[in-house]
Motif scaffolding. Sequence first.
Motif, PDB file in Angstrom:
ATOM      1  N   THR A 141       0.869  -1.137   0.017  1.00  0.00           N
ATOM      2  CA  THR A 141      -0.095  -0.136   0.135  1.00  0.00           C
ATOM      3  C   THR A 141       0.872   1.292   0.138  1.00  0.00           C
ATOM      4  OG1 THR A 141      -1.623  -0.910   1.089  1.00  0.00           O
ATOM      5  CG2 THR A 141      -1.682   1.236   1.407  1.00  0.00           C
ATOM      6  N   SER A 142       1.947   1.261   0.744  1.00  0.00           N
ATOM      7  CA  SER A 142       2.914   2.528   0.885  1.00  0.00           C
ATOM      8  C   SER A 142       3.677   2.611  -0.453  1.00  0.00           C
ATOM      9  CB  SER A 142       3.781   2.350   2.272  1.00  0.00           C
ATOM     10  OG  SER A 142       4.292   1.136   1.916  1.00  0.00           O
ATOM     11  N   ALA A 143       4.067   1.428  -1.129  1.00  0.00           N
ATOM     12  CA  ALA A 143       4.600   1.486  -2.357  1.00  0.00           C
ATOM     13  C   ALA A 143       3.599   1.902  -3.489  1.00  0.00           C
ATOM     14  CB  ALA A 143       5.074   0.173  -2.542  1.00  0.00           C
ATOM     15  N   LEU A 144       2.202   1.488  -3.440  1.00  0.00           N
ATOM     16  CA  LEU A 144       1.344   2.062  -4.541  1.00  0.00           C
ATOM     17  C   LEU A 144       1.201   3.577  -4.330  1.00  0.00           C
ATOM     18  CD1 LEU A 144      -0.480   1.455  -6.517  1.00  0.00           C
ATOM     19  CD2 LEU A 144      -2.259   0.844  -4.638  1.00  0.00           C
ATOM     20  N   LEU A 145       0.948   4.114  -3.074  1.00  0.00           N
ATOM     21  CA  LEU A 145       0.864   5.586  -2.572  1.00  0.00           C
ATOM     22  C   LEU A 145       2.140   6.257  -3.471  1.00  0.00           C
ATOM     23  CD1 LEU A 145      -0.556   5.550   0.718  1.00  0.00           C
ATOM     24  CD2 LEU A 145      -1.831   6.244  -1.549  1.00  0.00           C
ATOM     25  N   SER A 146       3.380   5.664  -3.080  1.00  0.00           N
ATOM     26  CA  SER A 146       4.582   6.477  -3.315  1.00  0.00           C
ATOM     27  C   SER A 146       4.823   6.085  -4.857  1.00  0.00           C
ATOM     28  CB  SER A 146       5.743   5.495  -2.546  1.00  0.00           C
ATOM     29  OG  SER A 146       5.743   5.882  -1.194  1.00  0.00           O
ATOM     30  N   ALA A 179      -1.059  16.957  -6.621  1.00  0.00           N
ATOM     31  CA  ALA A 179      -0.690  15.782  -6.553  1.00  0.00           C
ATOM     32  C   ALA A 179      -0.591  15.049  -5.198  1.00  0.00           C
ATOM     33  CB  ALA A 179       0.663  15.548  -7.053  1.00  0.00           C
ATOM     34  N   LEU A 180      -0.401  16.141  -4.243  1.00  0.00           N
ATOM     35  CA  LEU A 180      -0.165  15.602  -2.893  1.00  0.00           C
ATOM     36  C   LEU A 180      -1.625  15.488  -2.208  1.00  0.00           C
ATOM     37  CD1 LEU A 180       2.718  17.748  -1.320  1.00  0.00           C
ATOM     38  CD2 LEU A 180       2.428  15.186  -1.186  1.00  0.00           C
ATOM     39  N   LEU A 181      -2.431  16.280  -2.641  1.00  0.00           N
ATOM     40  CA  LEU A 181      -3.862  16.078  -2.082  1.00  0.00           C
ATOM     41  C   LEU A 181      -4.598  14.926  -2.642  1.00  0.00           C
ATOM     42  CD1 LEU A 181      -4.995  19.992  -2.371  1.00  0.00           C
ATOM     43  CD2 LEU A 181      -4.305  18.833  -0.604  1.00  0.00           C
ATOM     44  N   PHE A 182      -4.263  14.680  -3.957  1.00  0.00           N
ATOM     45  CA  PHE A 182      -5.020  13.333  -4.610  1.00  0.00           C
ATOM     46  C   PHE A 182      -4.468  12.287  -3.590  1.00  0.00           C
ATOM     47  CE2 PHE A 182      -4.656   9.894  -7.693  1.00  0.00           C
ATOM     48  CZ  PHE A 182      -5.714   9.678  -7.848  1.00  0.00           C
ATOM     49  N   SER A 183      -3.110  12.151  -3.476  1.00  0.00           N
ATOM     50  CA  SER A 183      -2.539  10.947  -2.693  1.00  0.00           C
ATOM     51  C   SER A 183      -3.169  10.864  -1.453  1.00  0.00           C
ATOM     52  CB  SER A 183      -1.053  11.065  -2.765  1.00  0.00           C
ATOM     53  OG  SER A 183      -0.266  11.100  -4.145  1.00  0.00           O
ATOM     54  N   ALA A 185      -6.069  11.796  -0.391  1.00  0.00           N
ATOM     55  CA  ALA A 185      -7.498  11.124  -0.430  1.00  0.00           C
ATOM     56  C   ALA A 185      -7.278   9.793  -0.666  1.00  0.00           C
ATOM     57  CB  ALA A 185      -7.996  12.038  -1.648  1.00  0.00           C
ATOM     58  N   LEU A 186      -6.619   9.377  -1.697  1.00  0.00           N
ATOM     59  CA  LEU A 186      -6.412   7.869  -1.776  1.00  0.00           C
ATOM     60  C   LEU A 186      -5.695   7.181  -0.648  1.00  0.00           C
ATOM     61  CD1 LEU A 186      -6.691   5.787  -4.051  1.00  0.00           C
ATOM     62  CD2 LEU A 186      -4.325   6.130  -4.821  1.00  0.00           C
TER      63      LEU A 186
END
Length: 274
Positions: A141-146, A179-183, A185-186
């Motif tokens: 999950t952290s890798a996906l967000l990153s 990009a940060l706000l979208f990440s 939220a996800l």
Amino acid sequence: MRKGLVLNLVSNVVFFVAGYIIHYFLGNTMPAASYGIVGTIMTVLDFEYMFLSNGARQSLAKEISMRRFDVGDVIRKSLLFQLLLILVFFCINFFGAPLFSAILNDPSLAIYFRIAAFLVPANGLFVLLLGISDGIQRFSTSALLSTIYPIAKLSVIPLIIFFFQKDPVAGMEIGYLLALLFSIALGCVFLFRYRKELKSSSTSVIAFKTIAHNTLSFSIFFIMVSLVLSIDTLIVKSVVEPASMAGYYTGAVNFGKLSYYLMTAFFTVILPVV
């Protein structure tokens, strides 16, 4: 662990490739002097991110994975301490913008430092989500967000082409913020999905000074790394003439940071597992 390590390596490669695409675009569309401003802004932000990112993320991952204290209490106090750090750096960027521009010998920097101030809270909250995912060992999950975050940063390109042609530096900052706000939220969606894994059998509460000590211990280590990686760009911007030279230098040193970004995948995974 092995899967998490591989995925984090992939996310770091994507981070570098996306960053290279952005810098290649900026370097080809901006005057060299403007590109030097981008390098200066990002260098200062990278320095501050070392306080907000690795310190909070590693501290949170460590305490959640050890399960010594109530996980909810750890998260709440980590959030509080992170908000205090965010407030400090926001004020430094926003109210100290004229001083930064004077020290770096470029009056045009002031407005960009004020815009950059709003990137600080967004980044600070995003890394808390990464730390929680690492702590419950959801490395995928952290890798996906990153991975999603640097891809989302590519929004800089259409923003500059269609909306910020006359001010590409502001377009770059707005793109990074979106990009940060979208990440974030996800990340909140993922966190809600794994909320049962945040429950712990321990009812002990963690001392706030322990949170502060852990966070600052990691932060001080990574701030030394940031100084080694970034102080040269600030010196070049401050003392070298003409201003275009800072732009050429920014383009060159970005390649040298590849090995560092790749190696961060190892400690991200290894610490919570150990």
